[in-house]
Write an enzyme that holds these catalytic residues in place. Structure first.
Site, PDB file in Angstrom:
ATOM      1  N   LEU A 103       1.013  -1.233   0.011  1.00 44.88           N
ATOM      2  CA  LEU A 103       0.075   0.012   0.102  1.00 44.88           C
ATOM      3  C   LEU A 103       1.044   1.146   0.035  1.00 44.88           C
ATOM      4  O   LEU A 103       1.518   1.446   1.201  1.00 44.88           O
ATOM      5  CB  LEU A 103      -0.852  -0.118   1.239  1.00 44.88           C
ATOM      6  CG  LEU A 103      -2.205   1.043   1.001  1.00 44.88           C
ATOM      7  CD1 LEU A 103      -3.042   0.457  -0.133  1.00 44.88           C
ATOM      8  CD2 LEU A 103      -2.878   0.901   2.320  1.00 44.88           C
ATOM      9  N   ASP A 104       0.959   1.976  -1.170  1.00 48.04           N
ATOM     10  CA  ASP A 104       1.907   3.039  -1.350  1.00 48.04           C
ATOM     11  C   ASP A 104       1.715   4.151  -0.406  1.00 48.04           C
ATOM     12  O   ASP A 104       0.662   4.123   0.331  1.00 48.04           O
ATOM     13  CB  ASP A 104       2.252   3.402  -2.755  1.00 48.04           C
ATOM     14  CG  ASP A 104       0.930   4.183  -3.276  1.00 48.04           C
ATOM     15  OD1 ASP A 104       0.730   5.015  -2.600  1.00 48.04           O
ATOM     16  OD2 ASP A 104       0.432   3.452  -3.945  1.00 48.04           O
ATOM     17  N   ARG A 105       2.736   5.037  -0.341  1.00 46.87           N
ATOM     18  CA  ARG A 105       2.794   6.149   0.754  1.00 46.87           C
ATOM     19  C   ARG A 105       1.530   7.042   0.522  1.00 46.87           C
ATOM     20  O   ARG A 105       0.977   7.389   1.658  1.00 46.87           O
ATOM     21  CB  ARG A 105       3.858   6.796   0.562  1.00 46.87           C
ATOM     22  CG  ARG A 105       4.270   8.078   1.719  1.00 46.87           C
ATOM     23  CD  ARG A 105       5.463   8.916   1.289  1.00 46.87           C
ATOM     24  NE  ARG A 105       5.511   9.626   0.056  1.00 46.87           N
ATOM     25  CZ  ARG A 105       6.639  10.084  -0.353  1.00 46.87           C
ATOM     26  NH1 ARG A 105       7.596  10.288   0.145  1.00 46.87           N
ATOM     27  NH2 ARG A 105       6.324  10.644  -1.599  1.00 46.87           N
ATOM     28  N   SER A 107      -1.379   6.199  -0.573  1.00 44.84           N
ATOM     29  CA  SER A 107      -2.620   5.608  -0.426  1.00 44.84           C
ATOM     30  C   SER A 107      -2.941   5.483   0.896  1.00 44.84           C
ATOM     31  O   SER A 107      -2.209   5.402   1.756  1.00 44.84           O
ATOM     32  CB  SER A 107      -2.530   4.324  -1.211  1.00 44.84           C
ATOM     33  OG  SER A 107      -2.395   4.235  -2.662  1.00 44.84           O
TER      34      SER A 107
END
Length: 236
Positions: A103-105, A107
């Site tokens: 879960l990218d930064r 998101s």
């Protein structure tokens, strides 16, 4: 450990590494059970002594699975010299705790974490296709039905085609369901159809929902919820 486990599962749950890494160690003859070189697929019983490269391996820890409502701006990597904030700033100190998937930064939303490497492998392996639901808001607003249809049919990305399992227009964007977990996949898919993402929130992983968990807060999954996750990835 209360019941026999396959050796590779024992090693993964004990924190030696993923099941794949454990299988490689066994093939290389670096694992012994009760003093004898182990073979792939054998089971470990309570009280057995397991060693890797001559060093004893502790029995698997109690399996812990946490659900975190990850806020925007937090990275999921523990050791990132460029990260000002990581999800570990929000979590209790648990040995071996690591995120299940990405879960990218930028998101937000549901992030599952565990101390069980075997469970992580099962939930992230492509063969199981664990579904994930996202609420997206785009720079161009609500997705038209025609764009949803394109996402359902599939779009070409630099690392291969990708498609949504479900897509429903929602105010300001859409609700999307995917079964893969490639890096920034949702963002890249929407960029490919001309609807750049403004905000992305993961609402669900398999049977586990974000629900009303406030941003920055976490909770421990119940045994029933963990069993529901395991049923998503049946072992043959």
């Amino acid at each position: 450990m209360e019941k026999p486990l396959r050796l590779q599962a024992f090693l993964a749950r004990a924190g030696v590494g993923s099941r794949r890494k454990a299988e490689e160690l066994i093939r290389q003859g670096r694992v012994r059970v009760n003093g004898k070189v182990a073979v792939l697929g054998q089971k470990v019983n309570p009280g057995d002594v397991v060693e890797v490269d001559g060093k004893p391996v502790e029995p698997p820890r109690e399996r812990i699975v946490l659900a975190l409502h990850k806020p925007r701006g937090y990275t999921t990597t523990r050791h990132d010299p460029h990260a000002q904030k990581t999800v570990y700033d929000l979590l209790p100190s648990i040995p071996g705790l690591h995120p299940i998937g990405r879960l990218d930064r930028d998101s937000e939303g549901l992030l599952l974490l565990t101390n069980d490497g075997h469970l992580t492998l099962r939930l992230t392996h492509p063969r199981y296709g664990v579904k994930k639901v996202y609420r997206v808001y785009t720079e161009r607003g609500t997705l038209p039905l025609a764009i949803c249809q394109r996402l359902l049919e599939g779009v070409d990305l630099e690392d291969g085609p990708a498609r949504a399992l479900a897509c429903r227009p929602a105010p300001g964007g859409a609700l999307l369901t995917l079964a893969e977990g490639r890096k920034r996949e949702v963002r890249r898919m929407l960029q490919a159809v001309g609807y750049p993402v403004k905000r992305l929130i993961r609402l669900q992983v398999g049977p586990i929902r974000l629900g009303h968990l406030p941003p920055g807060k976490w909770r421990r999954l119940s045994p029933r919820e963990v069993e529901a996750l395991l049923r998503e990835t049946p072992v043959e």
